[in-house]
Design an enzyme around this catalytic site. Structure first.
Site: not given
Ligand SMILES: NC(=O)c1ccc[n+]([C@@H]2O[C@H](COP(=O)([O-])OP(=O)(O)OC[C@H]3O[C@@H](n4cnc5c(N)ncnc54)[C@H](OP(=O)(O)O)[C@@H]3O)[C@@H](O)[C@H]2O)c1
Length: 333
Positions: A64, A216-218, A133, A214
């Site tokens: 990252y 869905g990327r927002g 990873h 969780p």
């Molecule tokens: N193992 C793997 O291959 C892998 C792959 C992808 C991700 N990950 C891990 O999983 C974590 C979470 O995944 P992710 O961040 O990609 O996706 P996510 O948690 O599904 O969604 C993040 C998005 O949602 C928004 N968001 C968060 N809380 C919100 C709320 N209460 N209301 C409205 N919008 C909200 C965030 O924007 P704001 O910042 O504006 O809140 C951001 O755009 C990553 O940070 C990473 O550590 C691991």
């Protein structure tokens, strides 16, 4: 709507440590999404605010940034190491940042150097959880996993885990060293770990299941969508094309209606659904926003009854693959 950092009396366990039910994913603070709106100071404040709610699972990876996210997390934890259950990952390398080419490299020599570099960037002498990873198709899983086990023996990681693997791979790894956690994508629009049996495998083997993306990327929050900056990965993801969003909006509309019915937000329903999949589940929603953080932590107190869970099981399937539009090399972020 929410005031102060929500405290919940509930705890779950990851790598033998008690944590709040909802952790924090840090990837988006330095990588993958809308670079123009990144703010390291604000992200450090969000991280520290999360720890104010009690011990939390904090998730990062060397890829990252690359590398800068671990530095940012290390900065936030400098005087608060013991408040976090700290997880990082190795085994991926960014070959071309602009072209978004990410390769797998889980050769023993790479992994041995990777954990030392991660510890240095994080400013810690050990992590609580170190994940492979991705499995590297050119390296037997046993060889890579053996290096992770070696890191436990040398005190560099308290426990080790895997990301995006099959039941067969979990079994092969577990035969060598206990799998403490599996991190895979699980959400209302990505249910593969349920269908493929990995969620259940973790429950039966005392491993935590850590859903990534969780929200869905927002998208599942109902506040993220439309068009994205060209340097935001979602601009290239199949589920976020205008055509796919025109179909996927039906999912969001139904989640919004269900959320209104239970007095919660769509984000909270999405997180509460992951928590309802078992007591071994600890989702890691990503956010850089303190209000979103508070909202997400408070999802632990949203109870979904059987009828609501049944309605969520009837949501339409997602349109579009999880990653890039047309056979990407590897797009693990
Ligand atoms: N193992 C793997 O291959 C892998 C792959 C992808 C991700 N990950 C891990 O999983 C974590 C979470 O995944 P992710 O961040 O990609 O996706 P996510 O948690 O599904 O969604 C993040 C998005 O949602 C928004 N968001 C968060 N809380 C919100 C709320 N209460 N209301 C409205 N919008 C909200 C965030 O924007 P704001 O910042 O504006 O809140 C951001 O755009 C990553 O940070 C990473 O550590 C691991």
């Amino acid at each position: 709507m929410f005031t102060g950092v929500p405290a919940t009396s509930q705890t779950r366990h990851v790598a033998g440590r008690a944590v709040g039910p909802v952790g924090l994913g840090c990837m988006g603070m330095s990588f993958a999404y809308t670079p123009s709106t990144r703010d390291d100071d604000a992200s450090v404040a969000v991280l520290r605010r999360a720890l104010d709610a009690g011990p939390q699972l904090v998730d990062t990876a060397d890829v990252y940034g690359p590398f800068t996210n671990e530095e940012l997390v290390g900065r936030a934890l400098r005087d608060r190491r013991d408040d976090a259950v700290l997880a990082t990952k190795g085994g991926l390398v960014v070959r071309d940042e602009r072209a978004e080419v990410i390769d797998r490299d889980a050769r023993p020599e790479h992994l041995r150097a990777a954990i030392d570099a991660s510890l240095q960037r994080l400013g810690v002498d050990h992590v609580d959880l170190w994940y492979l990873h991705r499995v590297d198709p050119d390296v037997p899983l046993e060889e890579s996993w053996g290096v992770l086990a070696e890191a436990v023996q040398r005190g560099k990681a308290r426990a080790i885990g895997l990301s995006e693997v099959s039941v067969d791979e979990l079994e092969r790894a577990h035969a060598i060293h206990p799998v403490a956690a599996l991190q895979s994508e699980l959400s209302l629009w990505t249910r593969d770990p349920i269908l493929e049996g990995t969620l259940d495998w973790c429950a039966r083997h005392g491993a935590a299941f850590v859903p990534f993306c969780p929200l869905g990327r927002g998208y599942l929050t109902g506040t993220v969508g439309g068009t994205f900056d060209v340097d935001d990965m979602r601009s290239r993801h199949a589920r976020f094309t205008p055509e796919a969003q025109a179909v996927n909006v039906r999912i969001v509309e139904q989640v919004r209606a269900i959320a209104a019915g239970v007095g919660a937000t769509p984000a909270q329903v999405a997180l509460a659904w992951t928590l309802a999949q078992g007591p071994h589940v600890v989702p890691i929603p990503g956010t850089r926003n303190p209000a979103h953080l508070d909202e997400n932590l408070a999802a632990a107190d949203v109870v979904l009854d059987d009828a609501t869970l049944a309605r969520l099981d009837l949501l339409p399937p997602a349109e579009g693959a999880r990653y890039g539009r047309s056979g990407p090399p590897v797009r693990p972020a």
